[in-house]
Structure formats: C-alpha cells, structure tokens
Design a protein around this motif. Structure first.
Motif, PDB file in Angstrom:
ATOM      1  N   GLN A  27       0.832  -1.202   0.000  1.00  0.00           N
ATOM      2  CA  GLN A  27       0.000   0.000   0.000  1.00  0.00           C
ATOM      3  C   GLN A  27       0.871   1.258   0.000  1.00  0.00           C
ATOM      4  OE1 GLN A  27      -2.471   0.406   3.448  1.00  0.00           O
ATOM      5  NE2 GLN A  27      -3.750   1.985   2.531  1.00  0.00           N
ATOM      6  N   GLU A  28       1.948   1.277   0.774  1.00  0.00           N
ATOM      7  CA  GLU A  28       2.843   2.431   0.796  1.00  0.00           C
ATOM      8  C   GLU A  28       3.538   2.621  -0.550  1.00  0.00           C
ATOM      9  OE1 GLU A  28       4.338   2.532   5.454  1.00  0.00           O
ATOM     10  OE2 GLU A  28       5.247   1.094   4.060  1.00  0.00           O
ATOM     11  N   ALA A  29       3.946   1.524  -1.179  1.00  0.00           N
ATOM     12  CA  ALA A  29       4.587   1.611  -2.498  1.00  0.00           C
ATOM     13  C   ALA A  29       3.618   2.148  -3.536  1.00  0.00           C
ATOM     14  CB  ALA A  29       5.111   0.239  -2.910  1.00  0.00           C
ATOM     15  N   GLN A  30       2.364   1.686  -3.501  1.00  0.00           N
ATOM     16  CA  GLN A  30       1.355   2.176  -4.439  1.00  0.00           C
ATOM     17  C   GLN A  30       1.096   3.663  -4.231  1.00  0.00           C
ATOM     18  OE1 GLN A  30       0.129   0.642  -7.013  1.00  0.00           O
ATOM     19  NE2 GLN A  30      -1.153   2.368  -7.596  1.00  0.00           N
ATOM     20  N   GLN A  31       1.031   4.096  -2.976  1.00  0.00           N
ATOM     21  CA  GLN A  31       0.808   5.500  -2.673  1.00  0.00           C
ATOM     22  C   GLN A  31       1.984   6.347  -3.175  1.00  0.00           C
ATOM     23  OE1 GLN A  31       0.526   6.385   1.486  1.00  0.00           O
ATOM     24  NE2 GLN A  31      -0.285   8.432   1.141  1.00  0.00           N
ATOM     25  N   LEU A  32       3.210   5.837  -3.023  1.00  0.00           N
ATOM     26  CA  LEU A  32       4.391   6.554  -3.496  1.00  0.00           C
ATOM     27  C   LEU A  32       4.362   6.690  -5.017  1.00  0.00           C
ATOM     28  CD1 LEU A  32       7.115   7.817  -2.690  1.00  0.00           C
ATOM     29  CD2 LEU A  32       8.140   5.583  -3.102  1.00  0.00           C
ATOM     30  N   ARG A  33       3.959   5.615  -5.718  1.00  0.00           N
ATOM     31  CA  ARG A  33       3.863   5.666  -7.179  1.00  0.00           C
ATOM     32  C   ARG A  33       2.811   6.665  -7.641  1.00  0.00           C
ATOM     33  NH1 ARG A  33       3.097   0.189  -6.956  1.00  0.00           N
ATOM     34  NH2 ARG A  33       5.066  -0.825  -6.593  1.00  0.00           N
ATOM     35  N   GLU A  34       1.710   6.756  -6.910  1.00  0.00           N
ATOM     36  CA  GLU A  34       0.639   7.678  -7.297  1.00  0.00           C
ATOM     37  C   GLU A  34       1.024   9.134  -7.044  1.00  0.00           C
ATOM     38  OE1 GLU A  34      -2.752   6.290  -5.125  1.00  0.00           O
ATOM     39  OE2 GLU A  34      -3.033   4.553  -6.425  1.00  0.00           O
ATOM     40  N   THR A  35       1.738   9.391  -5.954  1.00  0.00           N
ATOM     41  CA  THR A  35       2.111  10.777  -5.655  1.00  0.00           C
ATOM     42  C   THR A  35       3.309  11.242  -6.475  1.00  0.00           C
ATOM     43  OG1 THR A  35       3.443  10.053  -3.769  1.00  0.00           O
ATOM     44  CG2 THR A  35       1.176  10.754  -3.318  1.00  0.00           C
ATOM     45  N   HIS A  36       4.159  10.324  -6.912  1.00  0.00           N
ATOM     46  CA  HIS A  36       5.351  10.664  -7.689  1.00  0.00           C
ATOM     47  C   HIS A  36       5.438   9.779  -8.925  1.00  0.00           C
ATOM     48  CE1 HIS A  36       6.693  13.085  -4.356  1.00  0.00           C
ATOM     49  NE2 HIS A  36       6.573  12.057  -3.549  1.00  0.00           N
ATOM     50  N   PRO A  37       4.604  10.057  -9.928  1.00  0.00           N
ATOM     51  CA  PRO A  37       4.631   9.208 -11.125  1.00  0.00           C
ATOM     52  C   PRO A  37       5.953   9.362 -11.874  1.00  0.00           C
ATOM     53  CG  PRO A  37       3.272  11.122 -11.505  1.00  0.00           C
ATOM     54  CD  PRO A  37       3.671  11.159 -10.052  1.00  0.00           C
ATOM     55  N   GLU A  38       6.327   8.298 -12.574  1.00  0.00           N
ATOM     56  CA  GLU A  38       7.555   8.321 -13.364  1.00  0.00           C
ATOM     57  C   GLU A  38       7.353   9.227 -14.576  1.00  0.00           C
ATOM     58  OE1 GLU A  38      10.293   5.133 -15.750  1.00  0.00           O
ATOM     59  OE2 GLU A  38       9.216   4.471 -13.990  1.00  0.00           O
ATOM     60  N   PRO A  39       8.316  10.112 -14.837  1.00  0.00           N
ATOM     61  CA  PRO A  39       8.147  11.002 -15.992  1.00  0.00           C
ATOM     62  C   PRO A  39       8.177  10.218 -17.305  1.00  0.00           C
ATOM     63  CG  PRO A  39      10.310  11.308 -15.013  1.00  0.00           C
ATOM     64  CD  PRO A  39       9.553  10.363 -14.130  1.00  0.00           C
ATOM     65  N   SER A  40       7.447  10.716 -18.269  1.00  0.00           N
ATOM     66  CA  SER A  40       7.364  10.055 -19.566  1.00  0.00           C
ATOM     67  C   SER A  40       8.634  10.310 -20.384  1.00  0.00           C
ATOM     68  CB  SER A  40       6.158  10.591 -20.321  1.00  0.00           C
ATOM     69  OG  SER A  40       6.168  10.131 -21.650  1.00  0.00           O
ATOM     70  N   PRO A  41       9.131   9.277 -21.093  1.00  0.00           N
ATOM     71  CA  PRO A  41      10.288   9.507 -21.963  1.00  0.00           C
ATOM     72  C   PRO A  41       9.932  10.302 -23.218  1.00  0.00           C
ATOM     73  CG  PRO A  41       9.522   7.254 -22.177  1.00  0.00           C
ATOM     74  CD  PRO A  41       8.724   7.882 -21.070  1.00  0.00           C
ATOM     75  N   TRP A  42       8.649  10.485 -23.473  1.00  0.00           N
ATOM     76  CA  TRP A  42       8.227  11.191 -24.680  1.00  0.00           C
ATOM     77  C   TRP A  42       8.587  12.666 -24.643  1.00  0.00           C
ATOM     78  CZ3 TRP A  42       7.282   8.556 -28.820  1.00  0.00           C
ATOM     79  CH2 TRP A  42       6.837   7.243 -28.705  1.00  0.00           C
ATOM     80  N   TRP A  43       8.775  13.236 -23.461  1.00  0.00           N
ATOM     81  CA  TRP A  43       9.110  14.659 -23.407  1.00  0.00           C
ATOM     82  C   TRP A  43      10.479  14.917 -24.032  1.00  0.00           C
ATOM     83  CZ3 TRP A  43      13.164  17.091 -21.054  1.00  0.00           C
ATOM     84  CH2 TRP A  43      13.873  16.368 -20.095  1.00  0.00           C
ATOM     85  N   VAL A  44      11.371  13.925 -24.000  1.00  0.00           N
ATOM     86  CA  VAL A  44      12.683  14.097 -24.646  1.00  0.00           C
ATOM     87  C   VAL A  44      12.498  14.197 -26.158  1.00  0.00           C
ATOM     88  CG1 VAL A  44      14.960  13.074 -25.002  1.00  0.00           C
ATOM     89  CG2 VAL A  44      13.852  12.871 -22.781  1.00  0.00           C
ATOM     90  N   ILE A  45      11.612  13.379 -26.709  1.00  0.00           N
ATOM     91  CA  ILE A  45      11.341  13.416 -28.147  1.00  0.00           C
ATOM     92  C   ILE A  45      10.736  14.769 -28.524  1.00  0.00           C
ATOM     93  CG2 ILE A  45      10.163  12.272 -30.067  1.00  0.00           C
ATOM     94  CD1 ILE A  45      12.261  10.525 -28.529  1.00  0.00           C
ATOM     95  N   VAL A  46       9.791  15.239 -27.730  1.00  0.00           N
ATOM     96  CA  VAL A  46       9.183  16.545 -27.985  1.00  0.00           C
ATOM     97  C   VAL A  46      10.251  17.631 -27.904  1.00  0.00           C
ATOM     98  CG1 VAL A  46       7.541  18.245 -27.079  1.00  0.00           C
ATOM     99  CG2 VAL A  46       6.889  15.841 -27.238  1.00  0.00           C
ATOM    100  N   ALA A  47      11.149  17.535 -26.931  1.00  0.00           N
ATOM    101  CA  ALA A  47      12.223  18.522 -26.798  1.00  0.00           C
ATOM    102  C   ALA A  47      13.146  18.489 -28.014  1.00  0.00           C
ATOM    103  CB  ALA A  47      13.017  18.266 -25.518  1.00  0.00           C
ATOM    104  N   GLN A  48      13.391  17.304 -28.570  1.00  0.00           N
ATOM    105  CA  GLN A  48      14.225  17.204 -29.768  1.00  0.00           C
ATOM    106  C   GLN A  48      13.568  17.908 -30.949  1.00  0.00           C
ATOM    107  OE1 GLN A  48      14.746  12.920 -29.982  1.00  0.00           O
ATOM    108  NE2 GLN A  48      16.842  13.106 -29.203  1.00  0.00           N
ATOM    109  N   VAL A  49      12.279  17.717 -31.120  1.00  0.00           N
ATOM    110  CA  VAL A  49      11.560  18.358 -32.225  1.00  0.00           C
ATOM    111  C   VAL A  49      11.531  19.876 -32.024  1.00  0.00           C
ATOM    112  CG1 VAL A  49       9.324  18.558 -33.389  1.00  0.00           C
ATOM    113  CG2 VAL A  49      10.208  16.299 -32.762  1.00  0.00           C
TER     114      VAL A  49
END
Length: 165
Positions: A27-49
């Motif tokens: 439950q604590e791990a799930q709560q941590l994942r919800e409050t701090h989601p992993e950033p998407s790698p797609w923003w690097v692609i958008v930054a490249q464009v």
C-alpha cells in the motif's frame, strides 16, 4: 578495536553498519507511485523536435535561405524519429507483460531497439541529399547536434525531478 569490528574485518559478509532500511508495504509503495509518477520519456522526443524547430528558424533567419531551415529541421528529425520508434518499442514491450520476463530478454530488447535507432539515424542522414534539395550540411549538422543535446538536458533535468521526491 572491538570484537564486532574485528569479526567484520575477518568476515566480509557481515555488514559493518546496521541498516535503517525499512521496506515499504504494498500500500505504501502504491501511494508513493501515485504521488510521484515516473516522468514520460516522450518529453525528450518533444524537446528534440522543438530544438529542431528552433535551430531551423535560426538557420533560416541567419542565412536568409529557407533550405537552411529545412536542412536543420531534417537533421533534428533524423534523430527524433528513430528515437521515437525506440521509445515506442521499449514502452510497448514492457506493457505487453514482458516486464516479468528474464532480465536478459529485456536487455536484448533494449539492444535491438538501440541498434535499430542507430541504423535508422544513419539511413536518414545518408538520404539527406536526395530528400532536401540544395542541402546545407552545416545546418543539417546543427539540427542533429541540437536534437542530440536533448539527451543531456534530460540527464540534467531528471535529477532535479528526483530531488523533489
């Protein structure tokens, strides 16, 4: 020297310090994942464009030739399109349930997609003279470099995101 210190030096398997590590409950791990989601790698692609568009605009204005802008944009897209395919391949592979597979399979998948990205980038650059008429090699190189530098930007920004956690 205390007896426990002497024992630790003779037996390297014994931890020198007691760890304060406390594993999280599910439950604590799930709560941590919800409050701090992993950033998407797609923003690097958008930054490249975006970097490619910026360099293309600068090249066009600086030289007064639209082909310089097109060359710079093509150079950035020669990096961004294969990188997008790479991200798509890796994300698709982990969502298909293969994340529970062997680590060797995950490493192989990463290596195959990385090799695909490299080959496609070289192919894009080799085709540049035929795709962009009157190609400006310097502008093309500027677009490639600008897009490639977005990986370094990601490395600088990522620790800042992690520090907020």
């Amino acid at each position: 020297m205390t007896t426990s210190t002497l024992e630790n030096q003779m037996n390297p398997e014994v931890d020198v310090e007691d760890s304060d590590f406390k594993p999280l409950s599910a439950q604590e791990a799930q709560q941590l994942r919800e409050t701090h989601p992993e950033p998407s790698p797609w923003w690097v692609i958008v930054a490249q464009v975006v970097a490619g568009l910026l360099v293309a605009g600068i090249a066009w204005v600086w030289t007064g030739r639209p082909v310089a802008g097109a060359s710079a944009l093509y150079g950035a897209l020669a990096v961004a399109i294969p990188a997008a395919l790479f991200v798509r391949g890796l994300v698709r592979g982990t969502k298909a349930g293969s994340q529970t597979g062997a680590p060797a399979a995950a490493m192989l998948r990463f290596a195959v997609w990385e090799m695909t990205k490299l080959v496609l980038t070289v192919a894009f650059l080799a085709a540049a003279p035929w795709v962009v008429g009157g190609l400006s090699w310097l502008a093309l190189l500027a677009g490639v470099v600008a897009a490639m530098k977005m990986y370094w930007v990601a490395l600088v920004v990522r620790p800042k995101l992690l520090n907020r956690i």
